[in-house]
Design an enzyme around this catalytic site. Sequence first.
Site, PDB file in Angstrom:
ATOM      1  N   LYS A 270       0.829  -1.572   0.145  1.00  0.00           N
ATOM      2  CA  LYS A 270      -0.474  -0.306   0.167  1.00  0.00           C
ATOM      3  C   LYS A 270       1.157   1.039  -0.119  1.00  0.00           C
ATOM      4  O   LYS A 270       1.784   1.140  -0.347  1.00  0.00           O
ATOM      5  CB  LYS A 270      -0.929   0.121   1.393  1.00  0.00           C
TER       6      LYS A 270
ATOM      7  N   TYR B 252     -12.445  -1.864  -3.818  1.00  0.00           N
ATOM      8  CA  TYR B 252     -12.863  -1.939  -1.841  1.00  0.00           C
ATOM      9  C   TYR B 252     -14.102  -1.863  -2.450  1.00  0.00           C
ATOM     10  O   TYR B 252     -14.332  -1.749  -1.103  1.00  0.00           O
ATOM     11  CB  TYR B 252     -11.878  -1.425  -1.370  1.00  0.00           C
TER      12      TYR B 252
ATOM     13  N   PHE C 230     -15.353   3.728   7.308  1.00  0.00           N
ATOM     14  CA  PHE C 230     -14.292   4.399   6.640  1.00  0.00           C
ATOM     15  C   PHE C 230     -13.095   4.042   5.320  1.00  0.00           C
ATOM     16  O   PHE C 230     -12.370   4.145   4.012  1.00  0.00           O
ATOM     17  CB  PHE C 230     -13.528   3.049   7.748  1.00  0.00           C
TER      18      PHE C 230
ATOM     19  N   ARG D  97      -1.957 -15.017   4.262  1.00  0.00           N
ATOM     20  CA  ARG D  97      -2.691 -13.985   5.620  1.00  0.00           C
ATOM     21  C   ARG D  97      -2.018 -14.379   6.697  1.00  0.00           C
ATOM     22  O   ARG D  97      -2.303 -12.767   7.929  1.00  0.00           O
ATOM     23  CB  ARG D  97      -4.010 -13.989   5.619  1.00  0.00           C
TER      24      ARG D  97
ATOM     25  N   THR E  10      -5.389  -7.269  10.658  1.00  0.00           N
ATOM     26  CA  THR E  10      -5.424  -6.025   9.813  1.00  0.00           C
ATOM     27  C   THR E  10      -5.268  -4.703  10.724  1.00  0.00           C
ATOM     28  O   THR E  10      -4.523  -4.426   9.991  1.00  0.00           O
ATOM     29  CB  THR E  10      -6.696  -5.771   9.761  1.00  0.00           C
TER      30      THR E  10
ATOM     31  N   ARG F 206       3.042  -6.891   8.441  1.00  0.00           N
ATOM     32  CA  ARG F 206       1.991  -5.241   9.828  1.00  0.00           C
ATOM     33  C   ARG F 206       2.597  -5.129  10.429  1.00  0.00           C
ATOM     34  O   ARG F 206       2.278  -4.041  10.516  1.00  0.00           O
ATOM     35  CB  ARG F 206       0.711  -6.032   9.044  1.00  0.00           C
TER      36      ARG F 206
ATOM     37  N   ASN G 248      -1.687  -0.054   6.581  1.00  0.00           N
ATOM     38  CA  ASN G 248      -1.677  -1.037   7.074  1.00  0.00           C
ATOM     39  C   ASN G 248      -0.391  -1.602   6.508  1.00  0.00           C
ATOM     40  O   ASN G 248      -0.568  -3.353   6.316  1.00  0.00           O
ATOM     41  CB  ASN G 248      -2.357  -1.713   7.295  1.00  0.00           C
TER      42      ASN G 248
ATOM     43  N   HIS H 167      -2.055  -5.894   1.565  1.00  0.00           N
ATOM     44  CA  HIS H 167      -3.526  -6.582   0.951  1.00  0.00           C
ATOM     45  C   HIS H 167      -2.805  -7.714   0.940  1.00  0.00           C
ATOM     46  O   HIS H 167      -2.277  -8.131  -0.201  1.00  0.00           O
ATOM     47  CB  HIS H 167      -4.080  -5.903   0.434  1.00  0.00           C
TER      48      HIS H 167
ATOM     49  N   GLU I 138      -9.002 -10.171  -7.920  1.00  0.00           N
ATOM     50  CA  GLU I 138      -7.952  -9.035  -7.834  1.00  0.00           C
ATOM     51  C   GLU I 138      -7.536  -9.539  -8.784  1.00  0.00           C
ATOM     52  O   GLU I 138      -6.447  -8.326  -8.873  1.00  0.00           O
ATOM     53  CB  GLU I 138      -7.810  -9.050  -6.661  1.00  0.00           C
TER      54      GLU I 138
END
Length: 142
Positions: free
Chosen positions: A11, A51, A59, A87, A93, A104, A114, A117, A128
């Site tokens: 990100k 998203y 948010f 993950r 998250t 993270r 964060n 993704h 995606e």
Amino acid sequence: MSGNFTFAMIKPNAFRQNYTGSILAMICEAGFRIQALKTTILNKDEARQFYAIHRSKPFYEDLVTFMSSGPILVMILEKENAVEDFRALIGNTDPSKAEEGTIRKLYARSVRANAIHGSDSDENARIEADFFFSTRERFSWK
Ligand code: CMP
């Protein structure tokens, strides 16, 4: 056991802070093979679309603004049980809840910023990956 591919995105906060090299090293050391990789930038409409599943969340607009605030790095990764294992590597998250040693925990700034993704299912990994990559940009996952 899930499928062999997942989609990931570094990100804007992590890209801006030049964490991409360290994050990619962690990903490769964890046994993931990079099958496709590029830097790009999302405009607001694209971030909204990516998203869209979170459109009703409070948010959402702040997330869209953040995700279109600078370059990102997107990739397709291959490994057995890719979605679940990735993950686990990136952690919770919310970085304040992320396990020690996760990406993270090391590189996220907040729940929104964060750092990275990872897709949450095989189905979403495919959606995606299709969002960012054409078939000619991929190796084995057509
Ligand atoms: P990601 O794994 O990309 O999936 C959805 C994103 O929404 C998430 O990471 C965070 O960047 C963001 N997000 C999730 N929950 C919150 C929250 N409570 N406040 C702000 N941003 C959030």
